[in-house]
Design a protein around this motif. Sequence first.
Motif, short mmCIF file in Angstrom:
data_model
loop_
_atom_site.label_atom_id
_atom_site.label_comp_id
_atom_site.label_asym_id
_atom_site.label_seq_id
_atom_site.Cartn_x
_atom_site.Cartn_y
_atom_site.Cartn_z
N ALA A 111 20.31 -41.41 -97.14
CA ALA A 111 21.05 -42.26 -98.08
C ALA A 111 22.28 -41.56 -98.63
O ALA A 111 23.14 -42.20 -99.24
CB ALA A 111 20.14 -42.65 -99.24
N SER A 112 22.38 -40.24 -98.39
CA SER A 112 23.44 -39.46 -99.05
C SER A 112 24.84 -39.98 -98.83
O SER A 112 25.63 -40.07 -99.75
CB SER A 112 23.38 -38.01 -98.58
OG SER A 112 22.21 -37.41 -99.02
N GLN A 113 25.17 -40.27 -97.58
CA GLN A 113 26.57 -40.62 -97.31
C GLN A 113 26.94 -41.96 -97.94
O GLN A 113 28.11 -42.15 -98.32
CB GLN A 113 26.84 -40.70 -95.81
CG GLN A 113 27.04 -39.35 -95.15
CD GLN A 113 25.74 -38.75 -94.72
OE1 GLN A 113 24.68 -39.25 -95.03
NE2 GLN A 113 25.82 -37.66 -93.99
N ILE A 114 25.98 -42.85 -98.05
CA ILE A 114 26.31 -44.14 -98.66
C ILE A 114 26.60 -43.95 -100.14
O ILE A 114 27.56 -44.51 -100.69
CB ILE A 114 25.15 -45.13 -98.45
CG1 ILE A 114 25.06 -45.41 -96.97
CG2 ILE A 114 25.35 -46.39 -99.26
CD1 ILE A 114 24.09 -46.46 -96.59
N ILE A 115 25.78 -43.10 -100.78
CA ILE A 115 26.03 -42.78 -102.18
C ILE A 115 27.36 -42.06 -102.31
O ILE A 115 28.14 -42.31 -103.23
CB ILE A 115 24.86 -41.95 -102.73
CG1 ILE A 115 23.61 -42.82 -102.77
CG2 ILE A 115 25.18 -41.40 -104.09
CD1 ILE A 115 22.36 -42.08 -103.10
N GLY A 116 27.66 -41.18 -101.35
CA GLY A 116 28.95 -40.48 -101.35
C GLY A 116 30.11 -41.46 -101.27
O GLY A 116 31.12 -41.30 -101.95
N ASP B 140 28.90 -33.45 -104.05
CA ASP B 140 27.94 -32.64 -103.31
C ASP B 140 26.59 -32.67 -104.01
O ASP B 140 25.54 -32.78 -103.38
CB ASP B 140 28.41 -31.18 -103.23
CG ASP B 140 29.50 -30.98 -102.19
OD1 ASP B 140 30.06 -29.87 -102.12
OD2 ASP B 140 29.80 -31.93 -101.44
N LYS B 141 26.63 -32.58 -105.35
CA LYS B 141 25.39 -32.58 -106.13
C LYS B 141 24.64 -33.89 -105.95
O LYS B 141 23.44 -33.92 -105.72
CB LYS B 141 25.78 -32.39 -107.60
CG LYS B 141 24.77 -31.65 -108.45
CD LYS B 141 25.44 -31.12 -109.69
CE LYS B 141 24.77 -31.62 -110.97
NZ LYS B 141 25.59 -31.39 -112.16
N LEU B 142 25.38 -35.00 -106.03
CA LEU B 142 24.75 -36.30 -105.85
C LEU B 142 24.13 -36.42 -104.47
O LEU B 142 23.03 -36.92 -104.30
CB LEU B 142 25.79 -37.42 -106.00
CG LEU B 142 25.96 -38.09 -107.35
CD1 LEU B 142 27.06 -39.13 -107.23
CD2 LEU B 142 24.67 -38.74 -107.79
N MET B 143 24.86 -35.95 -103.47
CA MET B 143 24.38 -36.10 -102.10
C MET B 143 23.15 -35.25 -101.87
O MET B 143 22.22 -35.65 -101.20
CB MET B 143 25.50 -35.74 -101.11
CG MET B 143 26.60 -36.79 -101.11
SD MET B 143 27.93 -36.39 -99.98
CE MET B 143 27.20 -36.83 -98.44
N MET B 144 23.16 -34.04 -102.44
CA MET B 144 22.01 -33.18 -102.24
C MET B 144 20.77 -33.76 -102.89
O MET B 144 19.67 -33.69 -102.35
CB MET B 144 22.30 -31.79 -102.81
CG MET B 144 21.51 -30.68 -102.16
SD MET B 144 21.64 -30.72 -100.35
CE MET B 144 20.00 -30.17 -99.92
N MET C 111 23.12 -27.94 -96.94
CA MET C 111 24.31 -28.15 -97.74
C MET C 111 25.51 -27.45 -97.12
O MET C 111 26.62 -27.97 -97.12
CB MET C 111 24.06 -27.64 -99.16
CG MET C 111 24.88 -28.35 -100.21
SD MET C 111 24.75 -30.14 -100.07
CE MET C 111 26.43 -30.63 -100.43
N GLN C 112 25.28 -26.27 -96.55
CA GLN C 112 26.41 -25.55 -95.95
C GLN C 112 26.94 -26.26 -94.72
O GLN C 112 28.10 -26.13 -94.37
CB GLN C 112 25.98 -24.14 -95.53
CG GLN C 112 25.80 -23.22 -96.69
CD GLN C 112 25.04 -21.97 -96.29
OE1 GLN C 112 24.64 -21.83 -95.12
NE2 GLN C 112 24.85 -21.08 -97.22
N ALA C 113 26.07 -27.00 -94.05
CA ALA C 113 26.50 -27.66 -92.81
C ALA C 113 26.94 -29.09 -93.03
O ALA C 113 27.25 -29.81 -92.09
CB ALA C 113 25.37 -27.63 -91.80
N ILE C 114 26.98 -29.53 -94.29
CA ILE C 114 27.18 -30.96 -94.52
C ILE C 114 28.58 -31.43 -94.12
O ILE C 114 28.80 -32.61 -93.89
CB ILE C 114 26.87 -31.32 -95.98
CG1 ILE C 114 26.54 -32.81 -96.07
CG2 ILE C 114 27.99 -30.96 -96.91
CD1 ILE C 114 25.50 -33.13 -97.08
N ASN C 115 29.53 -30.49 -94.01
CA ASN C 115 30.86 -30.94 -93.62
C ASN C 115 31.14 -30.70 -92.14
O ASN C 115 32.29 -30.70 -91.71
CB ASN C 115 31.94 -30.28 -94.49
CG ASN C 115 31.95 -28.77 -94.33
OD1 ASN C 115 31.07 -28.20 -93.71
ND2 ASN C 115 32.96 -28.13 -94.90
#
Lengths: 486, 509
Positions: A322-327, A73-77, B76-80
């Motif tokens: 880019a977040s999901q790719i890193i995820g 989560d931290k990486l994605m944020m 962040m709260q909605a990310i899932n």
Amino acid sequence: MVLSTTAESDESIDSCMFASRYMQTPLPRFRLPETSIPKDAAYQIIHDELMLDGNPRLNLATFVTTWMEPECDKLMMSAINKNYVDMDEYPVTTELQNRCVNIIARLFHAEVEDGKQAVGCATVGSSEAIMLAGLAFKRKWQNKRKAEGKPYDKPNIVTGSNVQVCWEKFARYFEVELKEVKLREGYYVMDPKKAAEMVDENTICVCAILGSTYNGEFEDVKMLNDLLVQKNKETGWDTSIHVDAASGGFIAPFIYPDLEWDFRLPLVRSINVSGHKYGLVYAGVGWVVWRSKQDLPEELIFHINYLGADQPTFTLNFSKGASQIIGQYYQLIRLGFEGYKLIMENCSANAKYLTEILEKTGRFSILSKEVGVPVVAFSLKDKNLEHDEYEISDHLRKFGWIVPAYTMAPDAQHITLLRVVVREDFSRALAERLAQNIEMVLQELEALHPKILITEDDNVEANGNYKEAGRQARHPDSVDKTKGIC
Amino acid sequence: MVLSRATDSDGSIHSTFASRYVQESLPRFQMPERSIPKDAAYQIISDELMLDGNPRLNLASFVTTWMEPECDKLIMQAINKNYVDMDEYPVTTELQNRCVNIIANLFNAPLSNEEEAVGVGTVGSSEAIMLAGLAFKRKWQNKRKAEGKPYDKPNIVTGANVQVCWEKFARYFEVELKEVKLRKDYYIMDPVKAVEMVDENTICVAAILGSTYNGEFEDVKLLNDLLLQKNKETGWDTPIHVDAASGGFIAPFLYPDLEWDFRLPLVKSINVSGHKYGLVYAGIGWVIWRAKQDLPEELIFHINYLGADQPTFTLNFSKGASQIIAQYYQLIRLGFEGYRNIMSNCAANAKALADGLVRTGRFDILSKEVGVPLVAFSLKDNSKHDEYEIADHLRRYGWIVPAYTMAPDAQQVTLLRVVVREDFNRSLAERLVRDIEKVLHELDALPSKLVTEVTASLVESHPELKEVKDIDIDSTKLNSCHVFNEVLNSQKAVKAWKKFVAQKANRVC
């Protein structure tokens, strides 16, 4: 006497959020409000409305990942303000995407030498992936027909009627005819024999699903391959296969490594998989890989000048996060083969456990198979009951669970079923609780009178088929694919 | 004696940088066999990503790179949440519908008070444009079929300055792209030429509000008027699509009297990027249609949502809900005045930057004052050093400023472009001007690129020249030298070829 009026105190200093006037004023729904509001107020208002959304983790309808480790989560944020398509500015992110493509292609046994780049790309989901794969097939077929001097205006694609709605979108938007192999009672996936029969000279490809959305079953890609090899020999056509492994692509390699469904079969030319299903990433990433360079016509590829080098791209979307790719990359290196294997085995075991409890109640028949995506699809044994699966689904909502009820695809649409998807974060304890709640719901329903009143309606038959009439009234048959389950 | 071996202490005890995980190179092509601890995974990836550019210093992009922490929290709260699960997340779906309505009304869609607008949230303007284009294509096909005329050669008329997604649309959906070429000092689509190019197979004309090359707004009103005239003469019904990817959230606030949207009768659909001046992170766009009849019913899929019908028309299915919620946050948090203040600030900062550049005396400004707040500028004299070198040198200061060539037929013009986003404040603008001045000084001290290349090639072919410390080349003398001319010409040829190739692929976006 001097009258002085005190100025209204500054709202932002003293008032607690729920004391402020912002909580009283209704927000315009159709027009942009004239004035700004403080950020705390904006946050609170939206956050509170969203409390009425379902809880994603209790949403047993979806395959899409709803939990990731806090480190991820931290990486994605921290990557949320990166526009993935700026390859020049974010070369590392681009490299991570390329690594993911290579890892996944090799997981599927793509024909690529050591150290060479595989052919594939990241997408927003399997819908985009399927459209890209379909486009590649269409263009290849058109070029071949042009070269042969034959008409190329009526391409078609052969699939089972259990395909996900994105195939119908592809067909409709890209002007390809969709030829569906109908299901039948007891056989809820595409029959390879019937599929091979339907293939004609205008078929751009046959699509097999690894992990049908209806009951999680894997289609027999090997048999399809063998039958098509035979047919191709007889007819001289070169019909190939696309495997829609949206959910199964991250299951089969880990728990059924000997199952031949991927590029080990010679006619399989492209595969798509959803990173956001059992790839264990939040919604917004999918992958499509091709067997080799010649399966992706060059004219479809756009070449971007990236750091002086050529970066070929083939996507429908341009800017995206880019977040999901890193995820995805995080998950691939964090878990590795053993990690994914353990997680999928857990899911499988939990699905089996849930299946056993449901069978023990004696009230349900199980429509999902043991080999497949960890999904439990079940329907009521006794069809003459006064209550149906839709009511069970409704009543389960009261306990917080979201379990969808729906009808099978044609021609088995008289079968209604419920489906529970077992994701990574669905533990054994939750499975027990769900089973308990289902039993409670059954008891509740039995105590209720049937909802439908017997009327003089045309739909009602003499032997009291009012239940069927009522069900029809509330939930019209999903014959139209657009109302299908997903 | 009993020998006992101490077992390797549990890897999770070590501090991350003491552990073996940071020593082993990660497989790049193959999935690793084993798992690694989550801290190690986090650290390894985070460290590699340090070498990415800093998003906020990326002056090449229109896409938003900063949002308020409260909004980050909501995201962040909605990310899932999977946005497409309308049944499970009815409030999120409602928020999307509200955004569509708000934006449609901002564009003056002819809706009655409580009427729902026709539109949808997309992943970006690319998807939005493809959907709009599909609608036009299908409408045109249906009309031609009804008239009994051939419908196999649809085309679309745009300027050569369109963003690459139009070319994608044309290529993937088998529509011909007819481009109105640019010319020196006229870097957008000429409405007169565009209308001339319209024929019976034209599904629509696409105008851009905020050209990516220099931020200029195309004259949609003039296009509308000319097209009305032509439609009357020919009996065709050619409509307009406005690609307002960047301009859609600028014009209503800074130039409310500029008629470019649904106030013009031939404009049937508009797309705008939520993630540009809509002030949301990458991953959200909007497409709005004028009215129900502009979106052929056969393209719409109907999902049974809470017992009610939810029509959907998108290419993507599953996607995150975060950006949609963030867009709604911005719309209600800022309101009309908030957006107007931000856009005014951007415009003022852009002007300050442009003024600073003009003061150096070395640049021409190619962007107009009315337009998207960006500054496009080129060197008055680029014979010794060109804009690409400036871009390279600026990187050393941390700035990412792209250099590129204009679209055909003005590709001899090279320019630099700085996009002024919400988070590009006045002090950053001043710092950028100072850094550009420094770069100019640096470059002035260097020999010109051409001389360097010639020297290098001379040394290569005559190794004895390597001993000479000081090759002082007086270009006036060398012009008559045959050898020099030969080398000079071949270098020029290589340079021209490189530029030609780069210009084709070097899409600025």
